[in-house]
Enzyme design. Sequence first.
Site, mmCIF file in Angstrom:
data_model
loop_
_atom_site.group_PDB
_atom_site.id
_atom_site.type_symbol
_atom_site.label_atom_id
_atom_site.label_comp_id
_atom_site.label_asym_id
_atom_site.label_seq_id
_atom_site.Cartn_x
_atom_site.Cartn_y
_atom_site.Cartn_z
ATOM 1 C CE LYS A 91 106.121 -101.205 128.871
ATOM 2 N NZ LYS A 91 106.075 -99.883 128.775
ATOM 3 C CE LYS A 127 99.116 -96.676 127.206
ATOM 4 N NZ LYS A 127 100.358 -96.696 126.629
#
Length: 274
Positions: free
Chosen positions: A154, A222
């Site tokens: 990811k 983030k």
Amino acid sequence: MKIGFIGLGVMGAPMAANLGKAGFEVRGYDLRPGGRTVASVAEAVTGADVVITMLPDSPQVEEVLPEIVEYGGDNLLYIDMSTINPETSLGIARRLPHALDAPVSGGERGAIEGSLSIMVGGKEEDFQRALPVLQAVGRTIVHVGPSGAGQTVKAANQLVVGGTYGLVAEAILLMEVSGVDPAKGLDVLAGGLAGSRVLELKRHSMVARDFAPGFRIDLHHKDMGIATAAARQAGLALPLTALVTQLIAAARAQGHGSLDHSALLKVIERINAA
């Protein structure tokens, strides 16, 4: 099969709805007021065969983990579909014997359509057990390795997506300043080697400066932190990733954190005083 679903946000709510449509019994809970169908994490977890979390970051996952451990049965299958640090996923796997890290890509549209790409880390037998659940929310589902591997993939996904947005933003500005219709130009690019899912889904909204959030700059900021930390852990220099990270940080610093990550165009415009 009974599923406890924790995190009913932009992504989690449609994912939980798709699980319900697929015939699963879903009990949902959200950390934010107003987003819950049961009153507590404990109520969502107790008696569940599977617990799914879809939360913003590692601290939120770690906040609910003690109750999942306490109230989950011995054979509980835990699927964390949040995007968090791979090290956090490894820590979870040490506490729960049947844990998968299964972050997703595809944004709000993919969550609504049930067409998400899901990259799964964990044991093969747990992946096989989870597959019917994952097939209710995703289309491309791949077991990429042991615990933590899903989060690493990811991170790679997010650095590619961020870089693509930055380059599409520069392409739009180049065409506009040169007197070329960017909408027509991007239509051509989308049909050639430069084509991408970003161009397919976002070229029209970017040209129109419509940055309604499908995936917010704050969350991509983030995620880029996770990517750069993973690179540092692996001992790698990823210079393009570092540049994209700074552009996304600039978007956030300029007050665009709540906008879609395609709002990188606003940063490129500001750099060029356009």
